[in-house]
Design an enzyme around this catalytic site. Sequence first.
Site, PDB file in Angstrom:
ATOM      1  CG  HIS A  31      71.318 128.132 -30.953  1.00  0.00           C
ATOM      2  ND1 HIS A  31      70.471 127.217 -30.384  1.00  0.00           N
ATOM      3  CD2 HIS A  31      71.791 128.900 -29.934  1.00  0.00           C
ATOM      4  CE1 HIS A  31      70.422 127.418 -29.074  1.00  0.00           C
ATOM      5  NE2 HIS A  31      71.225 128.433 -28.776  1.00  0.00           N
ATOM      6  CB  CYS A  88      67.340 123.362 -33.659  1.00  0.00           C
ATOM      7  SG  CYS A  88      67.588 123.101 -31.897  1.00  0.00           S
TER       8      CYS A  88
END
Length: 357
Positions: A157, A213
């Site tokens: 992430h 991301c």
Amino acid sequence: MMMLVNCSGCRTPLQLPPGARSIRCAVCHAVTHVADPRSMPLPPSTSFSAATPPPPSPYGAPWGPPPSPHGKKKAVICGISYRHSRHELKGCINDAKCMRYLLINRFHFPESSIIMLTEEETDPYKIPTKHNLRMALYWLVQGCQPGDSLVFHYSGHGSQQRNYNGDEVDGFDETLCPLDFETQGMIVDDEINAAIVRPLLRGVKLHAFIDACHSGTVLDLPFLCRMKRSGEYGWEDHRPRSGVWKGTNGGEAISFSGCDDDQTSADTSALSRITSTGAMTFCFIQAIERGQGATYGSILNSMRSTIRNTGDAMGGGPVTTLLTMLLTGGSAGGGLSQEPQLTACEPFDVYTKPFSL
């Protein structure tokens, strides 16, 4: 105040807590004893004007001999699945294993020179916590010499947080999320830049591959390659208005990332058709295996084309069942809309510069 000491075993810089007389290294596990911590020098300052050359690096002289053709190859590979949490990802450990295989078998990295950080590791110092990832990054650049080739691969992430010191064009810092980020916090791009970009000496090259991301400028490199679908490109100047130096100490730093700063990256089975992977990692490895890895431009175009064609084939509907949870609310509709990015410490011709690790 924290003070820096070099590990007696691997020479990794370690932060010595106030009053401590010894510290254990998270990388090599050696215990370093200090006679009197108050006599240790303070950490070097890392903020200075981009208008003047950087001061001498604490890691060595910036302008050494020309690069050696026989330099070391070292890599840190981090894949985090966030198992049994609401942030769980399916393909990140697969990404780490595939990248390790590629580095060893295609680019001839010695197995002993690769640190793997995943939840599957049995060594507690190789679990991808914030502390362990920080120590691994210090290890990556420690003692670097002309001719060395360094690689940092991260699959997990990523996020953003508001920037308050004026060194971000869009007003946000990009971050990586270690396994324990909910309790220990994220690793901010300023720290990543200070840890593995600024110490790079002349003749040392670093390649980063960040499958996360909001990862476009997560190394805070000064230049971003803005490429159109036609293949035309130009370099955007991302040097901060604040004048904080974000370049290297004479070395070379180049990063491929999964998406732009305002985009999310997919963890999906749509590409391999067999198992979940990070879209960016899959497309990079595929570009190399298909013989499209001659230049940085050919790699970037290949990666973007694969993701774009996959998204177009999906039509935006079936991808909803393929994407796993994205930490910062990325939409599952519209196909794979992410656009891999290329950033660097200096602009260059992406279609003539050969890619090599």
